[in-house]
Design a protein around this motif. Structure first.
Motif, short mmCIF file in Angstrom:
data_model
loop_
_atom_site.label_atom_id
_atom_site.label_comp_id
_atom_site.label_asym_id
_atom_site.label_seq_id
_atom_site.Cartn_x
_atom_site.Cartn_y
_atom_site.Cartn_z
N GLU A 125 0.81 -1.23 0.00
CA GLU A 125 0.00 0.00 0.00
C GLU A 125 0.85 1.27 0.00
OE1 GLU A 125 -4.23 1.52 1.79
OE2 GLU A 125 -3.11 0.00 2.91
N PRO A 126 1.87 1.39 0.86
CA PRO A 126 2.67 2.62 0.81
C PRO A 126 3.48 2.78 -0.47
CG PRO A 126 3.58 1.06 2.41
CD PRO A 126 2.25 0.54 2.00
N LEU A 127 3.72 1.69 -1.20
CA LEU A 127 4.48 1.77 -2.45
C LEU A 127 3.59 2.13 -3.65
CD1 LEU A 127 6.92 -1.29 -2.24
CD2 LEU A 127 7.53 1.13 -2.13
N LEU A 128 2.29 1.95 -3.51
CA LEU A 128 1.40 2.16 -4.66
C LEU A 128 1.51 3.55 -5.28
CD1 LEU A 128 -1.99 0.29 -4.17
CD2 LEU A 128 -0.33 0.07 -6.00
N PRO A 129 1.56 4.63 -4.48
CA PRO A 129 1.68 5.96 -5.11
C PRO A 129 2.93 6.08 -5.97
CG PRO A 129 1.06 6.17 -2.80
CD PRO A 129 1.42 4.73 -3.02
N TYR A 130 4.01 5.45 -5.55
CA TYR A 130 5.27 5.50 -6.31
C TYR A 130 5.18 4.62 -7.55
CZ TYR A 130 6.97 7.71 -2.08
OH TYR A 130 7.13 8.56 -1.02
N ALA A 131 4.53 3.47 -7.42
CA ALA A 131 4.35 2.60 -8.57
C ALA A 131 3.54 3.32 -9.65
CB ALA A 131 3.64 1.31 -8.15
N GLU A 132 2.51 4.02 -9.22
CA GLU A 132 1.67 4.76 -10.17
C GLU A 132 2.44 5.94 -10.77
OE1 GLU A 132 -1.69 5.79 -7.81
OE2 GLU A 132 -2.41 3.72 -7.64
N LYS A 133 3.15 6.69 -9.94
CA LYS A 133 3.89 7.86 -10.42
C LYS A 133 4.94 7.48 -11.46
CE LYS A 133 6.94 11.60 -8.88
NZ LYS A 133 7.58 12.27 -7.70
N TYR A 134 5.65 6.38 -11.19
CA TYR A 134 6.75 5.98 -12.07
C TYR A 134 6.34 4.91 -13.07
CZ TYR A 134 9.77 8.76 -9.09
OH TYR A 134 10.36 9.80 -8.39
N ASN A 135 5.06 4.54 -13.06
CA ASN A 135 4.51 3.56 -14.01
C ASN A 135 5.29 2.24 -13.97
OD1 ASN A 135 2.81 2.55 -15.99
ND2 ASN A 135 4.05 3.34 -17.68
N VAL A 136 5.47 1.72 -12.76
CA VAL A 136 6.18 0.45 -12.55
C VAL A 136 5.30 -0.48 -11.71
CG1 VAL A 136 8.18 -0.66 -11.51
CG2 VAL A 136 8.46 1.52 -12.71
N THR A 137 4.98 -1.63 -12.25
CA THR A 137 4.14 -2.60 -11.55
C THR A 137 5.00 -3.49 -10.65
OG1 THR A 137 2.52 -2.63 -13.34
CG2 THR A 137 2.55 -4.54 -11.88
N LEU A 138 4.47 -3.84 -9.49
CA LEU A 138 5.16 -4.69 -8.52
C LEU A 138 4.50 -6.07 -8.52
CD1 LEU A 138 5.11 -2.05 -5.65
CD2 LEU A 138 7.02 -2.53 -7.19
N ALA A 139 5.31 -7.11 -8.68
CA ALA A 139 4.74 -8.46 -8.75
C ALA A 139 5.56 -9.43 -7.91
CB ALA A 139 4.70 -8.93 -10.21
N LEU A 140 4.89 -10.09 -6.99
CA LEU A 140 5.55 -11.07 -6.12
C LEU A 140 5.77 -12.37 -6.87
CD1 LEU A 140 6.39 -11.61 -3.06
CD2 LEU A 140 4.25 -12.89 -2.94
N GLU A 141 6.98 -12.95 -6.71
CA GLU A 141 7.26 -14.24 -7.34
C GLU A 141 6.66 -15.38 -6.53
OE1 GLU A 141 10.95 -16.75 -9.28
OE2 GLU A 141 11.40 -15.19 -7.82
N ILE A 142 5.88 -16.20 -7.21
CA ILE A 142 5.37 -17.44 -6.62
C ILE A 142 6.34 -18.53 -7.04
CG2 ILE A 142 3.41 -19.01 -6.41
CD1 ILE A 142 2.87 -16.15 -5.43
N HIS A 143 7.21 -18.91 -6.12
CA HIS A 143 8.34 -19.77 -6.44
C HIS A 143 8.13 -21.17 -5.88
CE1 HIS A 143 12.50 -21.22 -6.69
NE2 HIS A 143 12.73 -20.22 -7.52
N ALA A 144 8.64 -22.16 -6.60
CA ALA A 144 8.55 -23.54 -6.11
C ALA A 144 9.17 -23.64 -4.71
CB ALA A 144 9.26 -24.48 -7.06
N GLY A 145 8.48 -24.31 -3.82
CA GLY A 145 8.91 -24.43 -2.44
C GLY A 145 8.33 -23.32 -1.57
N LEU A 146 7.87 -22.24 -2.22
CA LEU A 146 7.28 -21.09 -1.50
C LEU A 146 6.00 -20.68 -2.22
CD1 LEU A 146 10.60 -19.07 -1.05
CD2 LEU A 146 9.37 -20.29 0.76
#
Length: 340
Positions: A125-146
């Motif tokens: 949530e606190p990163l969303l304004p920066y993601a929108e401002k700089y047009n960069v999407t944040l995506a969590l890796e769903i990794h094997a074992g995790l």
């Protein structure tokens, strides 16, 4: 036409880079010469002083991207919450570090960041304004074992769904779709470490039954008794513990998450003579994604390099090209089927 596009993670060529057989420019040229248009970049690995590189470094990046007509697709970002010996980073410190990564990605012409597995959900949530401002999407890796059932992964997904922003999503690591245990891993453990063949056979049989070691361990609240009896050395224990990092899920596990998926790591352990990957059915996975209308990149991510036996040649370049050929041929086949 299929909306699936291909790229290569530079993680795949890390040994070439680390041991100075290839510079970053050599890598760009190699990929361009082999009609690879997109790259997945690891700033921490291949950009000095990231996320605060010098102007000279940034100028060199601009030159490489322009000269080789390369598309920077995604940046792999790590959040070291254990940066200090005596404490974990505070929430504010975590957010501040990732703000710098967002700004760097924007400067590099990258519009997507892969957050490594286990990044805490409170950063979103606190990163969303920066993601929108700089047009960069944040995506969590769903990794094997995790994977999806891990509590921290569930927390991230819950927060992702609550916020429901186009700037938050998931990167799926295809290591969750292993039909067989990577053979290179088993060979390394047996031939170099001395793992008992009986232990390897036991784990291979788990995959043959359509499940995976992680599920078996969870079901038995630890190693099953018959497996414990086989574990007679450190090498046996190492192998058995490491084997739970490969999962055997059905593609349908992605059904509810498709609207949130921004990128795929197409894990590569070993290309074989048939032109297929030994552990993962990429024809089946690409067919599933095509039918779901996936519109994004799939990135070759070679990890077999960590299992090369001492004295054997490192074949990162050959493996990457063979994997790219497989992916492209399947996509072409799917497109031709669509026409007819």
């Amino acid at each position: 036409m299929s909306k699936i596009k291909t790229c290569v993670s530079l993680y795949s060529l890390q040994d070439e880079y680390l041991n100075k057989r290839m510079s970053l420019e050599d890598i760009f040229k190699f990929l361009a010469d082999n009609t690879v248009e997109g790259i997945e970049f690891l700033p921490d690995q291949m950009m000095p002083n990231a996320p605060h590189p010098s102007e000279e470094t940034l100028a060199e990046w601009d030159r490489l991207v322009s000269s080789y007509n390369m598309r920077p697709v995604i940046a792999d970002v790590f959040l070291n919450t254990n940066l200090y010996k005596n404490r974990e980073l505070t929430p504010k410190e975590c957010v501040d570090l990732l703000i710098d990564e967002i700004k760097l990605a924007n400067r590099l012409g990258i519009r997507l960041i892969r957050l490594v597995s286990m990044v805490p959900a409170f950063v979103i949530e606190p990163l969303l304004p920066y993601a929108e401002k700089y047009n960069v999407t944040l995506a969590l890796e769903i990794h094997a074992g995790l994977s999806f059932d891990v509590p921290k992964t569930q927390e991230f997904i819950k927060e992702m769904k609550r916020l429901n922003s186009p700037y938050v999503g998931l990167v799926i690591d295809a290591g969750i779709f292993c039909k067989r245990l990577p053979r290179v891993m088993a060979n390394y453990c047996q031939q170099h470490l001395g793992t008992n063949q009986e232990v390897i056979n036991y784990v291979n049989n788990i995959f043959a039954q359509g499940t995976d070691p992680r599920k078996v361990i969870i079901e038995h609240n630890g190693f099953p008794d018959d497996l414990k009896k086989l574990l007679k050395s450190d090498a046996d224990h190492f192998f058995a513990h490491f084997a739970d990092g490969y999962e055997n899920e059905p593609y349908s596990i992605l059904d509810e998450y498709m609207p949130y998926i921004k990128h795929f790591h197409f894990k590569l352990f070993e290309m074989i003579e048939s032109g297929e990957e030994y552990s993962i059915d990429y024809k089946g996975l690409l067919k599933y994604l095509h039918e779901k209308g996936y519109d994004g990149y799939v990135s070759t991510e070679y990890e077999g390099n960590r299992w090369v036996l001492p004295g054997n040649p490192m074949e990162e370049k050959e493996q990457v090209l063979a994997h790219q050929a497989l992916i492209r041929s399947v996509i072409k086949e799917l497109e031709e089927q669509e026409v007819y």
